[in-house]
Design a protein around this motif. Structure first.
Motif, short mmCIF file in Angstrom:
data_model
loop_
_atom_site.label_atom_id
_atom_site.label_comp_id
_atom_site.label_asym_id
_atom_site.label_seq_id
_atom_site.Cartn_x
_atom_site.Cartn_y
_atom_site.Cartn_z
N ILE A 242 0.55 8.44 34.58
CA ILE A 242 -0.06 9.71 34.98
C ILE A 242 -1.27 9.97 34.08
O ILE A 242 -1.15 10.04 32.85
CB ILE A 242 0.93 10.89 34.85
CG1 ILE A 242 2.23 10.59 35.62
CG2 ILE A 242 0.27 12.18 35.33
CD1 ILE A 242 2.05 10.40 37.11
N LEU A 243 -2.43 10.12 34.71
CA LEU A 243 -3.69 10.38 34.00
C LEU A 243 -4.30 11.64 34.60
O LEU A 243 -4.41 11.76 35.81
CB LEU A 243 -4.63 9.18 34.13
CG LEU A 243 -4.01 7.82 33.74
CD1 LEU A 243 -3.58 7.07 34.99
CD2 LEU A 243 -4.96 7.00 32.92
N THR A 244 -4.70 12.58 33.77
CA THR A 244 -5.02 13.92 34.24
C THR A 244 -6.52 14.22 34.17
O THR A 244 -7.34 13.34 33.93
CB THR A 244 -4.20 14.94 33.45
OG1 THR A 244 -4.59 14.88 32.06
CG2 THR A 244 -2.72 14.65 33.56
N GLY A 245 -6.86 15.50 34.39
CA GLY A 245 -8.26 15.88 34.50
C GLY A 245 -9.10 15.53 33.30
O GLY A 245 -10.24 15.05 33.44
N LEU A 246 -8.60 15.75 32.10
CA LEU A 246 -9.36 15.41 30.90
C LEU A 246 -9.58 13.90 30.79
O LEU A 246 -10.58 13.46 30.22
CB LEU A 246 -8.65 15.94 29.66
CG LEU A 246 -8.71 17.45 29.44
CD1 LEU A 246 -7.80 17.87 28.30
CD2 LEU A 246 -10.15 17.90 29.16
N THR A 247 -8.64 13.12 31.32
CA THR A 247 -8.80 11.65 31.34
C THR A 247 -9.92 11.26 32.29
O THR A 247 -10.73 10.37 31.97
CB THR A 247 -7.49 10.98 31.76
OG1 THR A 247 -6.42 11.47 30.94
CG2 THR A 247 -7.59 9.47 31.62
#
Length: 385
Positions: A242-247
């Motif tokens: 899981i990689l999110t908006g900041l990533t």
């Protein structure tokens, strides 16, 4: 044990770069000695998320190394269990700007024949019901990407090479000198052992001040400190990386998107980015959830300036942002730690050849798990072409 024997290749450093240099050389039929200063290697190759995510790498270079690495991992997994799980990666956008980047990235991946699929906000939450609806604007799923267990992967590859490919391995063997002598490399250890190699590769990580320090310019290298944590074991809900908006805002691949230079950053995002924070999740086999991470930097050789503390402020910032993204049944922090890696400041990896026979490979930074097998395959191919 192997004193005074000459090898085709001697490798100093048993982390992921040294291990896969050995693997590719052995596959070419070369005799290889791998030297490790500790009882077991335990630095950056083991203190990471264990994600093989080419999708985050610079598209004009390291993306291809990542794809090659994925194939190497998967092919090797067919021979021995090195902990590869083909579980795919989710990028989750938190606003319209990040969603636009995901749309543009899907097209860039399509141009490169790299499978991905874009999902709406409702579809993303339906597939991942632990995501909070108010956070999710949509998602991009890359099915070919994989997870590995960094605590075991390198060890299993090494044991496979010892058993099946003829690797000679020597641990508790700090190297104190490397020089060219009689046309080949002479390697001296703190135990007054001497080894010889037609070639030697130094892949000894962040401790650049001990062995040939004059060849590690501080202007070209820095050390990154990362903080990560492990949450209590719980029901299995995270099926993928899981990689999110900041990533999305941090990873190099997205810098190729036409809209990247135009994105707006809020004051809250800037506070997190000032600590190098971007939120990743991964659930381990035992149900525990690995969460992170942050990034702080000092010049090479100055790691003492980091101190020895793990910042509770940074951990709280990561937890607060993570709780904004997902719902978990248990947010208890079982453990927290810092990882350190060397990173190039002027290039994506630091390489140097000294006296024709001494090869330095270092500074690959945080992309080591994703790209090292592919990068070392090319390096060894060129070395023996």
């Amino acid at each position: 044990m192997y004193k005074n024997r000459k090898y085709d290749l001697v490798i100093v450093g048993g982390g992921i770069i040294g291990t896969y240099c050995a693997y590719h050389a052995l596959r070419k039929g070369k005799s290889v000695l791998l030297l490790e200063k500790d009882a077991q290697p335990y630095e950056a190759s083991f203190r990471n998320f264990g994600q093989a995510v080419p999708s985050g790498q610079a598209l004009d270079s390291w993306f291809d190394y990542g794809r090659k690495s994925l194939k190497i991992y998967k092919d090797l997994q067919e021979e021995v269990d090195i902990s590869v799980v083909k579980n795919g990666s989710w990028y989750v956008a938190s606003d319209d700007q990040e969603m636009t980047l995901l749309e543009e990235m899907m097209q860039l991946f399509k141009d490169r024949d790299y499978t991905s699929r874009l999902y709406t906000a409702s579809e993303t939450v339906e597939i991942n019901p632990h995501f909070k609806k108010e956070y999710v604007k949509g998602g991009l799923f890359i099915p070919e990407e994989a997870s590995l267990n960094p605590l075991v992967m390198v060890h299993r590859v090494r044991e496979f090479m010892i058993k099946n490919l003829g690797l000679h391995y020597h641990n508790l063997c700090p190297v104190i000198a490397v020089e060219k002598k009689r046309g080949i490399a002479m390697i001296t250890t703190s135990k007054k052992q001497t080894f010889w190699g037609d070639q030697v590769i130094l892949a000894n990580g962040r401790d650049t001040q001990f062995l040939l320090p004059e060849h590690y310019p501080t202007a070209e290298l820095k050390i990154s400190k990362l903080q990560m944590m492990r949450l209590a074991p719980q029901k299995k809900i995270l099926k993928s990386n899981i990689l999110t908006g900041l990533t999305i805002r941090r990873y190099d691949s997205f810098k190729s998107c036409p809209s990247f230079s135009k994105i707006y950053t809020s004051s809250e995002q800037k506070q997190l980015q000032a600590k190098g924070i971007h939120i990743l999740f991964k659930q381990a086999d035992d149900g525990s959830i690995i969460l992170g991470d942050s990034h702080e930097y000092v010049p090479a050789g100055e790691q003492a300036n980091f101190g020895f503390e793990v910042s509770s402020e940074i951990n709280e910032m990561m937890l607060s942002e993570a709780k904004r993204i997902t719902s978990l049944e248990n947010w208890t922090v079982d453990s927290t730690w810092a990882g350190f890696y060397l990173q190039g400041t002027q290039s994506e990896v630091f390489t140097k050849v000294v006296d024709d026979v001494i090869h330095i490979i270092n500074g690959i930074g945080g992309k080591g798990m994703t790209t090292s097998p592919g990068f070392t395959a090319e390096y060894i191919q060129k070395l023996y072409s």
